[in-house]
Design an enzyme around this catalytic site. Structure first.
Site, PDB file in Angstrom:
ATOM      1  N   ARG A   1       0.819  -1.225   0.000  1.00 19.22           N
ATOM      2  CA  ARG A   1       0.000   0.000   0.000  1.00 19.22           C
ATOM      3  C   ARG A   1       0.844   1.263   0.000  1.00 19.22           C
ATOM      4  O   ARG A   1       0.446   2.256  -0.595  1.00 19.22           O
ATOM      5  CB  ARG A   1      -0.937  -0.005   1.225  1.00 19.22           C
ATOM      6  CG  ARG A   1      -2.298  -0.618   1.024  1.00 19.22           C
ATOM      7  CD  ARG A   1      -2.261  -2.134   0.892  1.00 19.22           C
ATOM      8  NE  ARG A   1      -3.590  -2.735   0.729  1.00 19.22           N
ATOM      9  CZ  ARG A   1      -4.276  -3.315   1.705  1.00 19.22           C
ATOM     10  NH1 ARG A   1      -3.745  -3.355   2.916  1.00 19.22           N
ATOM     11  NH2 ARG A   1      -5.466  -3.836   1.481  1.00 19.22           N
TER      12      ARG A   1
ATOM     13  N   ASP B   1      -8.122   1.504 -10.729  1.00 23.67           N
ATOM     14  CA  ASP B   1      -6.835   0.863 -10.995  1.00 23.67           C
ATOM     15  C   ASP B   1      -6.057   0.579  -9.701  1.00 23.67           C
ATOM     16  O   ASP B   1      -6.087   1.393  -8.762  1.00 23.67           O
ATOM     17  CB  ASP B   1      -6.024   1.835 -11.868  1.00 23.67           C
ATOM     18  CG  ASP B   1      -4.687   1.276 -12.285  1.00 23.67           C
ATOM     19  OD1 ASP B   1      -4.674   0.296 -13.041  1.00 23.67           O
ATOM     20  OD2 ASP B   1      -3.654   1.820 -11.846  1.00 23.67           O
TER      21      ASP B   1
ATOM     22  N   ARG C   1     -17.514  -8.616 -18.586  1.00 23.35           N
ATOM     23  CA  ARG C   1     -16.820  -7.595 -19.368  1.00 23.35           C
ATOM     24  C   ARG C   1     -16.180  -8.233 -20.588  1.00 23.35           C
ATOM     25  O   ARG C   1     -15.486  -9.249 -20.476  1.00 23.35           O
ATOM     26  CB  ARG C   1     -15.739  -6.906 -18.520  1.00 23.35           C
ATOM     27  CG  ARG C   1     -15.004  -5.793 -19.237  1.00 23.35           C
ATOM     28  CD  ARG C   1     -13.984  -5.100 -18.347  1.00 23.35           C
ATOM     29  NE  ARG C   1     -12.931  -5.998 -17.923  1.00 23.35           N
ATOM     30  CZ  ARG C   1     -12.045  -5.691 -16.972  1.00 23.35           C
ATOM     31  NH1 ARG C   1     -12.089  -4.528 -16.342  1.00 23.35           N
ATOM     32  NH2 ARG C   1     -11.113  -6.558 -16.626  1.00 23.35           N
TER      33      ARG C   1
ATOM     34  N   GLU D   1      -9.919  -3.043  -9.430  1.00 21.93           N
ATOM     35  CA  GLU D   1      -8.919  -3.992  -9.902  1.00 21.93           C
ATOM     36  C   GLU D   1      -8.112  -4.470  -8.709  1.00 21.93           C
ATOM     37  O   GLU D   1      -7.332  -3.709  -8.131  1.00 21.93           O
ATOM     38  CB  GLU D   1      -8.001  -3.378 -10.955  1.00 21.93           C
ATOM     39  CG  GLU D   1      -7.107  -4.419 -11.601  1.00 21.93           C
ATOM     40  CD  GLU D   1      -5.647  -4.027 -11.623  1.00 21.93           C
ATOM     41  OE1 GLU D   1      -5.308  -3.007 -10.998  1.00 21.93           O
ATOM     42  OE2 GLU D   1      -4.863  -4.728 -12.252  1.00 21.93           O
TER      43      GLU D   1
ATOM     44  N   ARG E   1     -13.807   1.940 -13.170  1.00 16.15           N
ATOM     45  CA  ARG E   1     -12.900   0.821 -12.958  1.00 16.15           C
ATOM     46  C   ARG E   1     -11.734   1.446 -12.205  1.00 16.15           C
ATOM     47  O   ARG E   1     -11.072   2.346 -12.745  1.00 16.15           O
ATOM     48  CB  ARG E   1     -12.423   0.227 -14.289  1.00 16.15           C
ATOM     49  CG  ARG E   1     -11.398  -0.897 -14.156  1.00 16.15           C
ATOM     50  CD  ARG E   1      -9.993  -0.426 -14.418  1.00 16.15           C
ATOM     51  NE  ARG E   1      -9.032  -1.528 -14.402  1.00 16.15           N
ATOM     52  CZ  ARG E   1      -7.722  -1.372 -14.350  1.00 16.15           C
ATOM     53  NH1 ARG E   1      -7.208  -0.139 -14.318  1.00 16.15           N
ATOM     54  NH2 ARG E   1      -6.911  -2.408 -14.324  1.00 16.15           N
TER      55      ARG E   1
HETATM   56  C1  QV4 Z   1      10.431  -0.390 -14.535  1.00 15.79           C
HETATM   57  C2  QV4 Z   1      10.804  -1.488 -13.550  1.00 15.79           C
HETATM   58  C3  QV4 Z   1      10.772  -0.938 -12.147  1.00 15.79           C
HETATM   59  C4  QV4 Z   1      11.769   0.207 -12.059  1.00 15.79           C
HETATM   60  C5  QV4 Z   1      11.374   1.272 -13.057  1.00 15.79           C
HETATM   61  C6  QV4 Z   1      12.380   2.375 -13.056  1.00 15.79           C
HETATM   62  O1  QV4 Z   1       9.830  -2.526 -13.658  1.00 15.79           O
HETATM   63  O2  QV4 Z   1      11.127  -1.975 -11.218  1.00 15.79           O
HETATM   64  O3  QV4 Z   1      11.771   0.728 -10.746  1.00 15.79           O
HETATM   65  O4  QV4 Z   1      11.279   0.746 -14.406  1.00 15.79           O
HETATM   66  O5  QV4 Z   1      11.831   3.451 -13.825  1.00 15.79           O
HETATM   67  C7  QV4 Z   1       5.857   0.645 -16.831  1.00 15.79           C
HETATM   68  C8  QV4 Z   1       6.940  -0.327 -17.302  1.00 15.79           C
HETATM   69  C9  QV4 Z   1       7.764  -0.786 -16.113  1.00 15.79           C
HETATM   70  C10 QV4 Z   1       8.390   0.446 -15.435  1.00 15.79           C
HETATM   71  C11 QV4 Z   1       7.248   1.378 -15.009  1.00 15.79           C
HETATM   72  C12 QV4 Z   1       7.752   2.674 -14.374  1.00 15.79           C
HETATM   73  O6  QV4 Z   1       6.312  -1.469 -17.891  1.00 15.79           O
HETATM   74  O7  QV4 Z   1       8.792  -1.654 -16.583  1.00 15.79           O
HETATM   75  O8  QV4 Z   1       9.090   0.021 -14.259  1.00 15.79           O
HETATM   76  O9  QV4 Z   1       6.447   1.744 -16.147  1.00 15.79           O
HETATM   77  O10 QV4 Z   1       8.524   3.373 -15.280  1.00 15.79           O
HETATM   78  C13 QV4 Z   1       0.815  -0.757 -16.527  1.00 15.79           C
HETATM   79  C14 QV4 Z   1       1.832  -1.777 -17.066  1.00 15.79           C
HETATM   80  C15 QV4 Z   1       3.172  -1.633 -16.389  1.00 15.79           C
HETATM   81  C16 QV4 Z   1       3.629  -0.185 -16.517  1.00 15.79           C
HETATM   82  C17 QV4 Z   1       2.597   0.685 -15.779  1.00 15.79           C
HETATM   83  C18 QV4 Z   1       2.995   2.145 -15.729  1.00 15.79           C
HETATM   84  O11 QV4 Z   1       1.333  -3.075 -16.810  1.00 15.79           O
HETATM   85  O12 QV4 Z   1       4.104  -2.475 -17.028  1.00 15.79           O
HETATM   86  O13 QV4 Z   1       4.949  -0.027 -15.942  1.00 15.79           O
HETATM   87  O14 QV4 Z   1       1.349   0.576 -16.477  1.00 15.79           O
HETATM   88  O15 QV4 Z   1       3.203   2.632 -17.021  1.00 15.79           O
HETATM   89  C19 QV4 Z   1       0.251  -5.526 -10.194  1.00 15.79           C
HETATM   90  C20 QV4 Z   1      -0.795  -4.574  -9.613  1.00 15.79           C
HETATM   91  C21 QV4 Z   1      -1.902  -4.306 -10.587  1.00 15.79           C
HETATM   92  C22 QV4 Z   1      -1.345  -3.861 -11.924  1.00 15.79           C
HETATM   93  C23 QV4 Z   1      -0.411  -4.977 -12.439  1.00 15.79           C
HETATM   94  C24 QV4 Z   1       0.178  -4.619 -13.794  1.00 15.79           C
HETATM   95  O16 QV4 Z   1      -1.338  -5.114  -8.433  1.00 15.79           O
HETATM   96  O17 QV4 Z   1      -2.766  -3.289 -10.066  1.00 15.79           O
HETATM   97  O18 QV4 Z   1       0.649  -5.155 -11.507  1.00 15.79           O
HETATM   98  N1  QV4 Z   1      -2.407  -3.574 -12.893  1.00 15.79           N
HETATM   99  C25 QV4 Z   1      -2.803  -2.168 -13.065  1.00 15.79           C
HETATM  100  C26 QV4 Z   1      -3.121  -1.863 -14.522  1.00 15.79           C
HETATM  101  C27 QV4 Z   1      -1.826  -1.905 -15.336  1.00 15.79           C
HETATM  102  C28 QV4 Z   1      -0.916  -0.773 -14.900  1.00 15.79           C
HETATM  103  C29 QV4 Z   1      -0.974  -0.519 -13.454  1.00 15.79           C
HETATM  104  C30 QV4 Z   1      -1.803  -1.180 -12.608  1.00 15.79           C
HETATM  105  C31 QV4 Z   1      -0.225   0.661 -12.963  1.00 15.79           C
HETATM  106  O19 QV4 Z   1      -4.042  -2.798 -15.003  1.00 15.79           O
HETATM  107  O20 QV4 Z   1      -2.100  -1.793 -16.726  1.00 15.79           O
HETATM  108  O21 QV4 Z   1       0.444  -1.134 -15.226  1.00 15.79           O
HETATM  109  O22 QV4 Z   1      -1.093   1.763 -13.132  1.00 15.79           O
HETATM  110  O23 QV4 Z   1      -0.259  -6.813 -10.207  1.00 15.79           O
HETATM  111 CA    CA Z   2      -0.335   3.115  -2.739  1.00 18.77          CA
END
Ligand code: QV4
Ligand code: CA
Length: 516
Positions: A177, A216, A356, A252, A214
């Protein structure tokens, strides 16, 4: 008297809570379509020309708020999950286009649900400047977002105890969190300023006419903080919704079991995504791990899914169709079209959950060591990064890389099937103890599925009135005739089903509105 007061209080509390479980569908509709990355202008047109006429209940739209513009990789789809502020301009369009779309969709009975990214802002490495969808200045390193405004006081860093500042261990609920999800700057939602800015953003959308959200990354927010925000939300706009209607919330939360944070912590706030559903359905349809369709006799809560009234279900979503999020290799997507349609048919015919439908864009996957190197690719777009419109072909499919699963006859007709059988009980289950199954919905609908490697050839009790029914999988009811197969139901409600395992779609569905 005291008992009476307690009952009234309980009813009121339940009423409040349940109201956020209600999608506020119009005209008995039942399903939401996620028009992932679509432009507002295209969604408005789709509501009027397709979604309204074909009984879709609502659209989940991509995050409409200002987001970071990323150049490496080039304009990834996930840049929209990195907010810069709450100005309503994004790759899908500006505030006027958004307002126009919400009005036009509401006017044809199609609700709009907004993908609300309220747990965080952009990645800590997001840099400084104006590379944002409305051009607002920001400084990620300084945690400075003047367009809201948020400053470093409004983030959780002081509370996070990990070395990296990121979530490192999902078994520590405080990290999950209060630390950063993949470096995304984590908002301090216990602060009144953050709560009021978040609620202001969501209320602006409610006042424009959206039916709900929805939400996030809910696993990464404390339920108490979310309650404090949701309590500030306005009732829905009475131009389209009943007075006192509370916004529909679907949260989500990825909970496949095994973590201390569970979906049930969020039930009191609204519905929750049931990720076990798609993972198990994909495994069963693929016949992996010894799973068989005949095991789906107790599908739903019998499989350990959350209580029906809390569930938002789907076969795939925008994350796990490309290896993000959860579900793994079992998840079925449009890439596995034949099995995907069967899974969609089963989900839409079965009474469990609010359903959905995913509507995707295609991209050129490039698997290296089992990982798609192109999982970041954004929607069909012009060289300047702007999203292309959705062209509709003469055969009603979409062009230019838009997949439009929601327009596939088998899926569209099962969305209609779900509307026709809405409220009817799960009934008349049959199986061959292998992968041939059939079941009905009271006296309004019936589906038969052959996922074995041999023909299905049985006479079944459908529960339907006698008559000639068009199969809505192989075709449509077109005036007084069926364009595909037809099924004769006798006076006893029984009908013969022959389904070759070589059929293009080895399943059949009939319902009260497909009767000649
Ligand atoms: C990367 C490394 C990090 C590092 C960072 C440094 O992974 O460890 O610290 O660079 O800058 C994107 C990139 C990711 C990058 C990050 C930050 O893919 O590699 O970190 O940006 O720069 C979406 C994508 C992610 C994306 C993110 C933000 O899936 O890949 O990260 O958007 O752009 C968990 C959660 C769940 C989440 C799921 C994906 O519990 O809630 O992971 N699902 C929701 C959305 C999803 C979205 C997010 C959450 C974040 O459905 O689409 O992630 O808003 O399970
Ligand atoms: Ca938080």
């Amino acid at each position: 008297m005291r008992m009476m007061m307690k009952l009234l209080l309980l009813a009121a509390l339940l009423g409040l809570g349940l109201a956020q479980h209600n999608p506020h569908y119009k005209h008995g509709r039942t399903s939401i379509v996620h028009l992932f990355e679509w432009r507002w202008a295209d969604i408005a047109a789709e509501c009027e020309r397709y979604l309204g006429p074909n009984g879709y209940g609502g659209v989940q739209i991509s995050p409409p708020n200002e987001h970071i513009i990323i150049s490496n990789p080039w304009r990834p789809w996930w840049q929209r999950y990195q907010p810069i502020g709450y100005n309503l301009c994004s790759r899908s369009g500006n505030e006027n286009e958004l307002r126009d779309m919400i009005t036009r969709c509401n006017n044809v009975g199609v609700n709009i649900y907004v993908d609300a990214v309220i747990n965080h802002m952009c990645g800590s490495g997001g840099g400084e400047g104006h590379h944002s969808s409305c051009g607002s200045y920001f400084n990620a390193g300084g945690k400075d977002f003047p367009s809201v405004p948020y400053t470093s006081w409004d983030f959780n860093d002081g509370k996070c105890r990990t070395g990296s500042g990121n979530i490192e261990n999902y078994n520590d609920i405080h990290q999950v969190r209060d630390c950063r999800l993949v470096s995304l700057l984590d908002l301090a939602l216990e602060k009144d300023h953050v709560r009021s800015k978040t609620a202001d953003y969501m209320n602006a959308l409610i006042d424009m006419g959206v039916a709900g959200f929805r939400v996030d990354a809910c696993k990464h927010m404390w339920p108490g903080d979310m309650k404090a925000v949701f309590e500030r939300l306005h009732n829905l706009n009475t131009q389209w919704f009943a007075a006192g209607a509370r916004p529909f919330m679907f949260q989500e939360v990825i909970d496949l079991g095994g973590e201390p944070i569970t979906s049930s912590e969020y039930f009191f706030l609204g519905r929750v995504t049931e990720f076990k559903y798609g993972a198990k359905l994909g495994t069963a349809v693929r016949k992996w791990n010894g799973e068989k369709l005949s095991f789906l006799k107790n599908w739903g809560e019998g499989w350990g899914f959350m209580p029906d009234g809390n569930a938002l279900v789907f076969v795939d979503n925008h994350d796990n169709q490309r290896g993000h999020g959860a579900g793994g290799a079992a998840i079925l997507t449009f890439w596995d079209a034949r099995m995907y349609k069967m899974a969609m048919g089963l989900m839409l015919a079965h009474p469990y959950g609010v359903t959905r439908v995913m509507s995707s864009f295609s991209w050129d996957r490039n698997f290296v060591n089992g990982k798609d190197q192109n999982d970041w690719m954004g929607p069909p777009s012009h060289p300047d990064g702007s999203t292309k419109p959705v062209p509709i072909n003469a055969d009603s499919t979409c062009g230019d890389g838009w997949v439009c699963e929601h327009r596939w006859r088998q899926i569209r007709n099962m969305v209609i099937f779900r509307n026709v059988v809405n409220g009817q009980p799960f009934s008349n289950w049959w199986d061959n103890q292998s992968n041939q199954i059939a079941f009905g919905r009271g006296n309004r609908g019936f589906i038969a599925i052959n996922n074995d490697d041999w023909n299905m050839d049985v006479t079944l009790n459908t529960g339907l009135p006698a008559g000639t029914y068009c199969d809505v999988i192989s075709g449509d009811k077109d005036g007084g005739r069926c364009t595909g197969k037809q099924v004769q139901v006798g006076g006893d409600g029984r009908a013969h089903f022959y389904i070759s395992n070589m059929d293009e779609d080895p399943f059949m569905a009939i319902h009260a509105d497909s009767k000649l």
